[in-house]
Design a protein around this motif. Structure first.
Motif, PDB file in Angstrom:
ATOM      1  N   ASP A 198      80.920  -1.846  46.746  1.00 37.52           N
ATOM      2  CA  ASP A 198      79.880  -1.659  47.775  1.00 37.52           C
ATOM      3  C   ASP A 198      78.841  -2.785  47.668  1.00 37.52           C
ATOM      4  N   HIS A 202      78.053  -5.560  50.515  1.00 35.70           N
ATOM      5  CA  HIS A 202      76.716  -5.772  51.101  1.00 35.70           C
ATOM      6  C   HIS A 202      76.362  -7.261  51.082  1.00 35.70           C
ATOM      7  N   HIS A 270      81.453  -2.608  57.092  1.00 36.71           N
ATOM      8  CA  HIS A 270      80.796  -1.301  56.964  1.00 36.71           C
ATOM      9  C   HIS A 270      81.048  -0.416  58.185  1.00 36.71           C
ATOM     10  N   HIS A 284      82.643   5.957  49.824  1.00 45.88           N
ATOM     11  CA  HIS A 284      82.181   4.839  50.653  1.00 45.88           C
ATOM     12  C   HIS A 284      82.712   3.464  50.206  1.00 45.88           C
ATOM     13  N   LEU A 288      85.484   0.502  52.092  1.00 46.63           N
ATOM     14  CA  LEU A 288      85.206  -0.924  52.340  1.00 46.63           C
ATOM     15  C   LEU A 288      86.276  -1.788  51.686  1.00 46.63           C
TER      16      LEU A 288
HETATM   17 ZN    ZN Z   1      77.691   0.103  51.555  1.00 42.28          ZN
END
Ligand code: ZN
Ligand code: NZQ
Length: 388
Positions: A198, A202, A270, A284, A288
Motif C-alpha cells: 500500500d 501510494h 487505487h 486493501h 493493489l
Molecule cells: Zn492505499
C-alpha cells in the motif's frame, strides 16, 4: 517544479517507543466525553487497550467504547457510530487501530451532525463539510494507509457495491497521532506486507504523473528506496525496530499530501483496487498488488521517461547501453521481484475474483485523468484479465 499550491499539515505526531506518554497532554485539550473506536480485538490481545484505558481514566475522561470497526469499514457501521456520538455529545474520537479505524473515525467525525444522508452528501456528491466536525486523535497500530496524517476516509457500501474514498480538508485531519513502531510487531504477516505494498503504491501513484522536474519526485524516490530496504529486513525479522520504524515513518510521508505537491497524481490503481475491494472485501494492499503490474505495463509507453528514471533512481539499474523501453521493463521486473520477495498477492483470482465480477468492478472503477493515460472501460477489463 510547476504548479501553484499551498501546504499545511495540521496533525501533530508523536513518534517512538514512548509516544503514548504524550496522550495525557493531548487529552487536556479536549472535553470529557471520549468515543474510543477500535477494531476486532487485536488491541486487547496486545495490551494497548489496557494502556490507553489507564491513561483515559487517569485523565478523568468519560469513555464510550465503539468496538468492532471492521477492515474496509461499512456504511452501516458508520451510521451506528454517528448515533452513538450524537447521543453522548462526544468531544473527541480516539481511534486505536489501523487505517480502517482511523478512516472510520474521520467519517463519524464529519457525519454525526450532517443534515441529510452523509453517504450521499460526503461520499457521492463530495460536498464541502458545513456542519460541526468532532475532533479525531489516532493511536496507530497498523502501517500503510497514511490515515494518521491525512484527510482520507474510505467507506464501503455493500448494497451499492461501492468502496469510495473521500479526501477531507485540513479540519478533518487527525489533531494528533501517536506512532509507536513496537505496536506494529504483532501485525500478522499477510497484513504487514499488504501494508508495505500500500505504501509503495501510494508513492508510485503520485510519482507516475507529470513531466516536469519536480522536487516531489526526488522525495518520492528516497521514500521508495527506504521502504524497499526496510521491507526486505522486516519480512525476515518482523521485530527489527529500526526497519519497522523506518517503514512507519515512510508510510506517513507517502500519503500526508507532501509528495502530491505540484503533481497531477494518478490514483488509477487505487480506483481499480477499491472496486475489487467492494465486490470481494479483500485486503486493501493486496487488491493493489494484484492489479499493479498489469496496469503499469499498460501505461508504461505513455510515460516512458519516468519509468526509465524509476528503474535507475529507485532500483539502481545501470542505464549503460539500454533504451528507455528496456530500462522501463527492467524497472518493472525489479518491482515484480521485490513483490515476490515480500510475498504479496500477485493474482486477482487469489482474492476470489472471477469473470462474473468484471462488470461490477468496471462499474465501480472511477476513471481519473491525472496519470499518463486515461483508461477506458475496455482498458480496465484488459487489466483485470491480465491480473488473473
Ligand atoms: Zn492505499
Ligand atoms: O481489527 P483488529 O483486530 O484491530 O485487526 C486488524 C485488522 O484485522 C489488524 N491489526 C491492526 N493492527 C494490528 C493488527 N493485528 C495485530 N497487531 C496489530 N498491531 O490488521 C487488520 C487490518 O487492519 P486495517 O485497519 O483494516 O488495515 P489498513 O491499515 O490497511 O486499513 C485499510 C483501510 O484503509 C483504507 C483502505 O481502503 C481500507 O479500507 N485506506 C485509507 C487511506 C487513507 N485514509 O488515506 C488510503 C489508503 O489507500 C486506503 O484506501
Amino acid at each position: 517544479m510547476l504548479g501553484n499550491f499551498n501546504y499545511c499539515n495540521p496533525t501533530r505526531l508523536y513518534f517512538g517507543e514512548n509516544a503514548l506518554d504524550s496522550l495525557k497532554y493531548e487529552l487536556q485539550k479536549f472535553g470529557r466525553n471520549i468515543l474510543l473506536t477500535y477494531g476486532g480485538g487485536s488491541i486487547k490481545k496486545s495490551g494497548i487497550y489496557d494502556d490507553v484505558i489507564k491513561i483515559l481514566n487517569l485523565c478523568g475522561k468519560n469513555v464510550i467504547e465503539l468496538p468492532g470497526v471492521m477492515s474496509n469499514p461499512t456504511l452501516e457501521k458508520l451510521y451506528e457510530g454517528c448515533e452513538l456520538a450524537r447521543k453522548n455529545n462526544i468531544d473527541l474520537i480516539l481511534a486505536v487501530g489501523g487505517g480502517s479505524v482511523c478512516d472510520y473515525s474521520k467519517a463519524v467525525s464529519v457525519s454525526t451532525y450532517c443534515e441529510g444522508d452523509a453517504w450521499e452528501k460526503y461520499f457521492i456528491n463530495m460536498e464541502e463539510v458545513n456542519n460541526k466536525i468532532i475532533p479525531v486523535g489516532c493511536i496507530l497500530t497498523m502501517v500503510g494507509t497514511g490515515s494518521e496524517m491525512n484527510g482520507g476516509s474510505v467507506i464501503t457500501n455493500h448494497a451499492k457495491k461501492l468502496k469510495v474514498g473521500r479526501v477531507f480538508g485540513e479540519d478533518v485531519f487527525p489533531k494528533f497521532s501517536i506512532l509507536n513502531p513496537v505496536y506494529t510487531f504483532t501485525i500478522p504477516k499477510y497484513q504487514m506486507v499488504a501494508g508495505f505494498f500500500d505504501i509503495m503504491s501510494h508513492i508510485m501513484e503520485q510519482y507516475f504523473s507529470g513531466d516536469d522536474d519536480n522536487t516531489s519526485d526526488y522525495i518520492a524516490e528516497g521514500l521508495m528506496k527506504s521502504l524497499i530496504t526496510s521491507s526486505l529486513i522486516a519480512v525476515e525479522d518482523p521485530k527489527n525496530y529500526e526497519a519497522r520504524s523506518n517503514i512507519m515513518w515512510t508510510a506517513t510521508w507517502a500519503l500526508n499530501t507532501l509528495i502530491a505537491k505540484a503533481k497531477s497524481t494518478d490514483w488509477e490503481v487505487h480506483m481499480i483496487g477499491q472496486a475489487v475491494g467492494a465486490v470481494t472485501n479483500a485486503t486493501h494492499g493486496m487488491t493493489l498488488a494484484a492489479v499493479s503490474l498489469a496496469y503499469y505495463n499498460k501505461i508504461k509507453s505513455y510515460g516512458l521517461k519516468k519509468f526509465a528514471r524509476f528503474a535507475v533512481n529507485v532500483w539502481g539499474i545501470n542505464p549503460a547501453g539500454k533504451t528507455d523501453n528496456e530500462l522501463a521493463d527492467a524497472g518493472l521486473k525489479a518491482l515484480e521481484d521485490w513483490m515476490n520477495k515480500i510475498g504479496v498477492v500477485m493474482h486477482l483470482a487469489e482474492l476470489g475474483v472471477n469473470e462474473s465480477m468484471y462488470q461490477d468492478i468496471v462499474d465501480g472503477t472511477f476513471l481519473l485523468e491525472g496519470g499518463y493515460k486515461i483508461l477506458t472501460r475496455d482498458d480496465v477489463i484488459e487489466i483485470l484479465k491480465a491480473s488473473m
